[in-house]
Design an enzyme around this catalytic site. Structure first.
Site, short mmCIF file in Angstrom:
data_model
loop_
_atom_site.label_atom_id
_atom_site.label_comp_id
_atom_site.label_asym_id
_atom_site.label_seq_id
_atom_site.Cartn_x
_atom_site.Cartn_y
_atom_site.Cartn_z
N CYS A 115 -21.37 -9.77 6.43
CA CYS A 115 -20.56 -10.97 6.67
C CYS A 115 -20.80 -11.58 8.05
O CYS A 115 -20.36 -12.69 8.32
CB CYS A 115 -19.08 -10.66 6.48
SG CYS A 115 -18.73 -9.99 4.84
N HIS A 127 -14.34 -15.38 10.19
CA HIS A 127 -14.81 -14.90 8.88
C HIS A 127 -13.62 -14.85 7.93
O HIS A 127 -12.53 -14.42 8.29
CB HIS A 127 -15.46 -13.52 9.03
CG HIS A 127 -15.80 -12.90 7.72
ND1 HIS A 127 -16.42 -13.59 6.71
CD2 HIS A 127 -15.57 -11.63 7.23
CE1 HIS A 127 -16.57 -12.79 5.66
NE2 HIS A 127 -16.07 -11.61 5.95
N ASN A 175 -13.89 -14.42 -0.21
CA ASN A 175 -14.83 -13.93 0.80
C ASN A 175 -16.26 -14.22 0.33
O ASN A 175 -16.72 -13.64 -0.65
CB ASN A 175 -14.62 -12.43 1.01
CG ASN A 175 -15.54 -11.84 2.07
OD1 ASN A 175 -16.48 -12.51 2.53
ND2 ASN A 175 -15.30 -10.60 2.44
#
Ligand code: ACO
Length: 308
Positions: A109, A233, A263
């Site tokens: 990520c 994030h 996500n």
């Protein structure tokens, strides 16, 4: 040393929307549980890293008003390449009609942020213009029968065009790091599906993101009061909230798109950035704090002054 500035941005998303209610039909879960524990209401599913990345790249080049021939390098951050070999970035290079090096990079990520770090180095050493893409097809690597994982992830892409400047540029501060001793927290073996120790990841993520953000601010000789908008994030709304609390920044000053996209790993920070721009939340001269963490574990933060 030349700096960098950001001249184009764009996103690529599959059309198919999968709501929490739809997942609740096949899994022992509910819209209420997912929204309360994660902030996610729906996610996009479909496409591939190359098709989503290509769409985002075309949009970013359009905003920058740059022809593919004008790009010196393509960096694609992805954990979900179309295949193991070859890398996915050359497919995008070919589809765009660009003639430049193209390479994938995987920092989970934090991938887009690692790409920014690498692009900064390339621009400082002679490259003029770099296309940086974060693109993910996570739905392919999720066990759709595992309620703990299936609800979390989505597919999508975001891209930016980065150009060198003669002066210091708009990237004011940076922090990047990794700790492989934490590899057991989030992983996906060849042929397997994504596995995660959610609780421990959550606990570590907040601290890691806050520490990294503070180091980047220090590198920029700025404080959190100077930041107009945080672009974190998008892993869990509660992580975003906890990080903002610890940084001492009101949640209204953080971008959150997790409700609509879930996500999206490497795509999450550029997607959030592009949505914030589309919604008119970023003005010329604004100082942005981009901060992320991911499997590895990896982390990275950047302090960016919005150009113009
Ligand atoms: N619906 C209903 N119940 C569920 C679901 C679901 N979708 N998923 C789990 N549960 C249950 C569990 O089985 C458990 O039940 P039990 O108490 O009877 O055992 C209960 O809910 C609590 O589960 P927890 O895992 O403790 O829930 P938690 O509040 O920790 O939330 C979550 C889980 C959302 C995964 C959270 O831990 C989290 O967000 N962690 C961080 C994730 C992250 O940051 N990932 C980023 C990296 S990803 C990458 O790099 C690719």
């Amino acid at each position: 040393m030349p700096g960098l500035t950001l001249t184009g941005w764009g996103k690529g998303l599959p059309e198919r929307v999968v709501t929490n209610d739809e997942l609740s039909r096949t899994l022992d879960t509910s819209d209420e549980w997912i929204a309360e524990r994660t902030g996610i209401r729906e996610r996009r599913v479909g496409g591939s890293a190359s098709t989503l990345g290509l769409a985002a790249a075309r949009a970013a080049l359009g905003v920058a008003n740059v022809e593919p021939a004008g790009i010196d390098a393509i960096l694609l951050a992805t954990t979900t390449p179309d295949r193991l070999i070859p890398a996915t970035a050359p497919l995008i290079q070919e589809a765009l009609g660009a003639q430049c090096p193209a390479v994938d990079l995987n920092a989970a990520c934090s991938g887009f942020m690692y790409g920014l770090w690498i692009a900064r180095g390339l621009l400082a050493t002679g490259s003029k213009r770099i296309l940086l893409i974060g693109a993910e097809h996570l739905s392919r690597w999720v066990d759709w029968d595992d309620r703990a994982m299936a609800v979390l992830f989505g597919d999508g892409a975001g891209a930016v065009v980065l150009e060198s400047t003669d002066d210091r540029g708009d990237l004011l501060g940076f922090d990047v790091g990794s700790d492989g001793s934490l590899m057991h927290l989030i992983s996906c073996e060849h042929g397997g599906t994504i596995q995660m120790d959610g609780k421990e990841t959550f606990r570590r993520a907040v601290r890691i993101m806050v520490d990294s953000a503070q180091r980047a601010l220090k590198d920029a000789s700025l404080s959190i009061e100077d930041v107009a908008l945080v672009v974190p994030h998008q892993a869990n709304q509660r992580i975003i909230q906890a990080a903002c609390d610890r940084l001492g920044v009101d949640i209204d000053r953080a971008v959150s798109v997790i409700d609509r996209y879930g996500n999206t790993s490497s795509a999450s920070i550029p997607l959030a950035l592009v949505v914030a721009l589309d919604e008119g939340r970023i003005k010329p001269g604004d100082v942005l704090l981009l901060t992320g963490f991911g499997a590895g574990m990896t982390w990275a933060s950047a302090v960016l002054r919005w150009p113009g």
